[in-house]
Design an enzyme around this catalytic site. Structure first.
Site, PDB file in Angstrom:
ATOM      1  N   SER A 107     -10.495   0.325   3.378  1.00 18.92           N
ATOM      2  CA  SER A 107      -9.655   0.144   4.727  1.00 18.92           C
ATOM      3  C   SER A 107      -9.264   1.385   5.213  1.00 18.92           C
ATOM      4  O   SER A 107      -8.498   2.235   4.499  1.00 18.92           O
ATOM      5  CB  SER A 107      -8.506  -0.894   4.590  1.00 18.92           C
ATOM      6  OG  SER A 107      -8.932  -2.087   4.051  1.00 18.92           O
ATOM      7  N   ARG A 167       0.786  -1.062   0.062  1.00 18.28           N
ATOM      8  CA  ARG A 167      -0.092   0.131   0.173  1.00 18.28           C
ATOM      9  C   ARG A 167       0.980   1.195  -0.005  1.00 18.28           C
ATOM     10  O   ARG A 167       0.548   2.248   0.737  1.00 18.28           O
ATOM     11  CB  ARG A 167      -1.101   0.081   1.403  1.00 18.28           C
ATOM     12  CG  ARG A 167      -1.900  -1.108   1.070  1.00 18.28           C
ATOM     13  CD  ARG A 167      -2.812  -0.806  -0.150  1.00 18.28           C
ATOM     14  NE  ARG A 167      -3.746  -1.987   0.191  1.00 18.28           N
ATOM     15  CZ  ARG A 167      -3.617  -3.444  -0.186  1.00 18.28           C
ATOM     16  NH1 ARG A 167      -2.653  -3.459  -0.807  1.00 18.28           N
ATOM     17  NH2 ARG A 167      -4.495  -4.434  -0.102  1.00 18.28           N
ATOM     18  N   GLU A 178      -4.072   4.291   5.829  1.00 20.68           N
ATOM     19  CA  GLU A 178      -3.782   4.091   4.276  1.00 20.68           C
ATOM     20  C   GLU A 178      -4.505   5.235   3.653  1.00 20.68           C
ATOM     21  O   GLU A 178      -3.933   5.606   2.514  1.00 20.68           O
ATOM     22  CB  GLU A 178      -4.520   2.678   4.163  1.00 20.68           C
ATOM     23  CG  GLU A 178      -4.938   2.080   2.681  1.00 20.68           C
ATOM     24  CD  GLU A 178      -5.414   0.945   2.346  1.00 20.68           C
ATOM     25  OE1 GLU A 178      -5.341   0.030   3.177  1.00 20.68           O
ATOM     26  OE2 GLU A 178      -5.927   0.826   1.450  1.00 20.68           O
TER      27      GLU A 178
HETATM   28  C1  LIG Z   1     -15.386   0.785  -0.813  1.00 18.78           C
HETATM   29  C2  LIG Z   1     -13.941   0.741  -1.214  1.00 18.78           C
HETATM   30  C3  LIG Z   1     -13.212  -0.247  -1.153  1.00 18.78           C
HETATM   31  C4  LIG Z   1     -11.718  -0.200  -1.470  1.00 18.78           C
HETATM   32  N1  LIG Z   1     -10.919  -1.175  -1.785  1.00 18.78           N
HETATM   33  C5  LIG Z   1      -9.660  -1.189  -1.942  1.00 18.78           C
HETATM   34  C6  LIG Z   1      -8.842  -2.320  -2.182  1.00 18.78           C
HETATM   35  O1  LIG Z   1      -9.340  -3.417  -2.053  1.00 18.78           O
HETATM   36  N2  LIG Z   1      -7.683  -2.182  -2.322  1.00 18.78           N
HETATM   37  C7  LIG Z   1      -7.061  -0.973  -2.439  1.00 18.78           C
HETATM   38  O2  LIG Z   1      -5.753  -1.060  -2.665  1.00 18.78           O
HETATM   39  N3  LIG Z   1      -7.551   0.049  -2.333  1.00 18.78           N
HETATM   40  C8  LIG Z   1      -8.953  -0.118  -2.184  1.00 18.78           C
HETATM   41  N4  LIG Z   1      -9.719   1.203  -1.768  1.00 18.78           N
HETATM   42  C9  LIG Z   1      -9.088   2.628  -1.823  1.00 18.78           C
HETATM   43  C10 LIG Z   1      -9.164   3.338  -3.166  1.00 18.78           C
HETATM   44  O3  LIG Z   1     -10.068   2.689  -4.074  1.00 18.78           O
HETATM   45  C11 LIG Z   1      -7.851   3.081  -3.852  1.00 18.78           C
HETATM   46  O4  LIG Z   1      -6.707   3.799  -3.258  1.00 18.78           O
HETATM   47  C12 LIG Z   1      -7.901   4.200  -5.139  1.00 18.78           C
HETATM   48  O5  LIG Z   1      -6.859   3.801  -5.968  1.00 18.78           O
HETATM   49  C13 LIG Z   1      -8.032   5.543  -4.968  1.00 18.78           C
HETATM   50  O6  LIG Z   1      -8.324   6.089  -6.361  1.00 18.78           O
HETATM   51  P1  LIG Z   1      -8.890   7.515  -6.503  1.00 18.78           P
HETATM   52  O7  LIG Z   1      -8.884   7.925  -7.807  1.00 18.78           O
HETATM   53  O8  LIG Z   1     -10.171   7.509  -5.843  1.00 18.78           O
HETATM   54  O9  LIG Z   1      -7.759   8.418  -5.706  1.00 18.78           O
HETATM   55  P2  LIG Z   1      -7.938   9.631  -4.579  1.00 18.78           P
HETATM   56  O10 LIG Z   1      -8.676   9.161  -3.679  1.00 18.78           O
HETATM   57  O11 LIG Z   1      -8.587  10.546  -5.357  1.00 18.78           O
HETATM   58  O12 LIG Z   1      -6.561   9.996  -4.433  1.00 18.78           O
HETATM   59  C14 LIG Z   1      -5.842   9.014  -3.753  1.00 18.78           C
HETATM   60  C15 LIG Z   1      -4.389   9.599  -3.894  1.00 18.78           C
HETATM   61  O13 LIG Z   1      -3.735   9.483  -4.847  1.00 18.78           O
HETATM   62  C16 LIG Z   1      -3.279  10.996  -5.413  1.00 18.78           C
HETATM   63  N5  LIG Z   1      -3.675  10.938  -6.776  1.00 18.78           N
HETATM   64  C17 LIG Z   1      -4.778  10.520  -7.243  1.00 18.78           C
HETATM   65  N6  LIG Z   1      -4.702  10.407  -8.713  1.00 18.78           N
HETATM   66  C18 LIG Z   1      -3.361  11.003  -9.055  1.00 18.78           C
HETATM   67  C19 LIG Z   1      -2.573  11.227 -10.131  1.00 18.78           C
HETATM   68  N7  LIG Z   1      -3.176  11.116 -11.422  1.00 18.78           N
HETATM   69  N8  LIG Z   1      -1.355  11.541  -9.882  1.00 18.78           N
HETATM   70  C20 LIG Z   1      -0.808  11.784  -8.677  1.00 18.78           C
HETATM   71  N9  LIG Z   1      -1.650  11.585  -7.490  1.00 18.78           N
HETATM   72  C21 LIG Z   1      -2.917  11.251  -7.409  1.00 18.78           C
HETATM   73  C22 LIG Z   1      -4.125  11.955  -4.350  1.00 18.78           C
HETATM   74  O14 LIG Z   1      -3.401  13.109  -4.301  1.00 18.78           O
HETATM   75  C23 LIG Z   1      -4.308  11.093  -3.175  1.00 18.78           C
HETATM   76  O15 LIG Z   1      -3.193  11.306  -2.405  1.00 18.78           O
HETATM   77  C24 LIG Z   1     -11.152   1.206  -1.640  1.00 18.78           C
HETATM   78  C25 LIG Z   1     -12.216   2.212  -1.486  1.00 18.78           C
HETATM   79  C26 LIG Z   1     -13.459   2.114  -1.404  1.00 18.78           C
HETATM   80  C27 LIG Z   1     -14.053   3.366  -1.139  1.00 18.78           C
END
Ligand SMILES: Cc1cc2nc3c(=O)[nH]c(=O)nc-3n(C[C@H](O)[C@H](O)[C@H](O)COP(=O)(O)OP(=O)(O)OC[C@H]3O[C@@H](n4cnc5c(N)ncnc54)[C@H](O)[C@@H]3O)c2cc1C
Length: 338
Positions: A238, A164, A334
């Site tokens: 998480s 992670r 996380e």
């Molecule tokens: C119901 C649920 C289940 C989930 N299950 C999992 C799982 O099984 N495994 C897991 O690993 N995660 C899980 N997650 C967490 C999440 O889905 C992941 O971390 C996902 O990759 C976040 O994507 P996002 O586009 O929403 O990022 P955001 O929440 O918008 O951003 C997350 C981070 O990444 C940075 N960021 C985003 N895009 C970019 C970019 N293009 N360039 C540079 N930095 C960037 C942001 O600044 C921030 O620090 C879950 C979340 C939810 C709500």
């Protein structure tokens, strides 16, 4: 192009009411260069935002610039006898991309089905689920250095992927915007169903030789049955990582708490179940007002109604403190705090 006072309600899965003082929707890398040229990034605090599924906003006003990544597009870079190399824009939906690749029969992404968020955010914490991590299918990525506008390619080693985490969450935090991720997928998939719950689910379905489609369907079905849907109950998956502790500490804990849950990690270390730690400190299902931990998934911090970001954060910190006091283990978040 920058807008003022834009609501981020649709762009965070905790269901928080947040307004950004400045907001820029990025659909093309050129727009990032414009922000750098106009020196906006040196003047304003900024947040790179994908789908907002791994961010907790502490306040209802984000006093800075939100750079919302919405770029779209996928191209086939090249194909060999065994592999396909695919370039995907950062703003594409992760789960839609997985569905498309699974439907084409390409292997590698199936265990990562239905993870919310964008493709560009996936490398940030090296997303993982059901025995697979992003790094297993990752080839390289393109990012723009916000300090000088340079376009940089990162290969797998340079991303410093870990559990992670990646270099973008540590040494290079907030310095690069990822614009594209290149994947290497298998034309002759090697199925990985070693993860207990996945193996069990396929067994119960009577599927002995699963295809990528079968694995993806099972993962989706397990996730639907276990995880709260953010559209119904605000959450970001998480909240804490599973802490990695030395074997000696684990053995001490095991003497005192024989039912402690831990898995082998790197040599000499154990990964302890953070959900178990939270449950044992009585935080599973516990609420303070509208903020609390889920009653079935102890690791998921939940907005049960109109909790504020700070209320959610305080509940998380109280649970963290309880784990320190009871087990001497410090949980690491996380989720990213904004
Ligand atoms: C119901 C649920 C289940 C989930 N299950 C999992 C799982 O099984 N495994 C897991 O690993 N995660 C899980 N997650 C967490 C999440 O889905 C992941 O971390 C996902 O990759 C976040 O994507 P996002 O586009 O929403 O990022 P955001 O929440 O918008 O951003 C997350 C981070 O990444 C940075 N960021 C985003 N895009 C970019 C970019 N293009 N360039 C540079 N930095 C960037 C942001 O600044 C921030 O620090 C879950 C979340 C939810 C709500």
């Amino acid at each position: 192009m920058m807008d003022r006072y834009v609501s981020l309600d649709e762009y965070n899965t905790f269901g928080l009411h947040v307004t950004a003082s400045y907001y820029s929707k990025i659909t093309d890398a050129g727009e990032i260069f414009d922000l750098i040229k106009e020196s906006v990034l040196t003047e304003e605090k900024h947040l790179i935002l994908g789908g907002g599924s791994n961010v907790l906003f502490l306040d209802d006003f984000y006093n800075g610039l939100v750079i919302h990544i919405n770029s779209k597009g996928k191209i086939l870079l090249r194909e060999t006898v065994n592999d396909v190399y695919i370039r995907v824009a950062a703003g594409e939906s992760w789960s839609d991309f997985v569905v498309e690749m699974v439907n084409q029969g390409y292997g590698g992404l199936e265990n990562l089905s239905m993870i919310p968020g964008t493709v560009g955010a996936a490398p940030i914490q090296n997303i993982g689920a059901y025995g697979t991590e992003l790094k297993d299918v990752f080839y390289q990525l393109t990012a723009i250095d916000l300090s000088n506008g340079e376009k940089v390619l990162f290969n797998r080693a340079e991303c410093e992927f870990g559990y992670r985490t990646s270099v973008f969450k540590t040494r290079l935090k907030d310095r690069f915007i990822i614009t594209h991720v290149d994947f290497k997928l298998k034309k002759h998939p090697v199925i990985n169903v070693n993860y207990g719950a996945l193996h069990q689910h396929l067994y119960e379905k009577g599927i002995a030789n699963p295809t990528v489609n079968d694995v993806s369907n099972s993962v989706i079905s397990i996730r639907k049955s276990k995880l709260p849907d953010p559209a119904q109950l605000g959450n970001a998956g998480s909240f804490f990582k599973n802490p990695v502790v030395h074997n000696l500490l684990f053995q001490d804990l095991q003497r005192e708490f024989p039912d402690i849950v831990g898995y082998n990690d790197m040599k000499g270390f154990k990964k302890v179940s953070a959900a178990w730690l939270i449950e044992k400190t009585q935080w599973k299902g516990k609420r303070i007002g509208n903020a609390g931990f889920h009653d079935k998934q102890a690791l998921i911090l939940v907005n049960y109604g109109n909790a504020t970001g700070r209320e959610l954060f305080q509940v998380a910190m109280q649970a963290k403190q309880a784990v320190i006091e009871n087990f001497g283990i410090e949980l690491e978040m996380e989720v990213n705090i904004a």
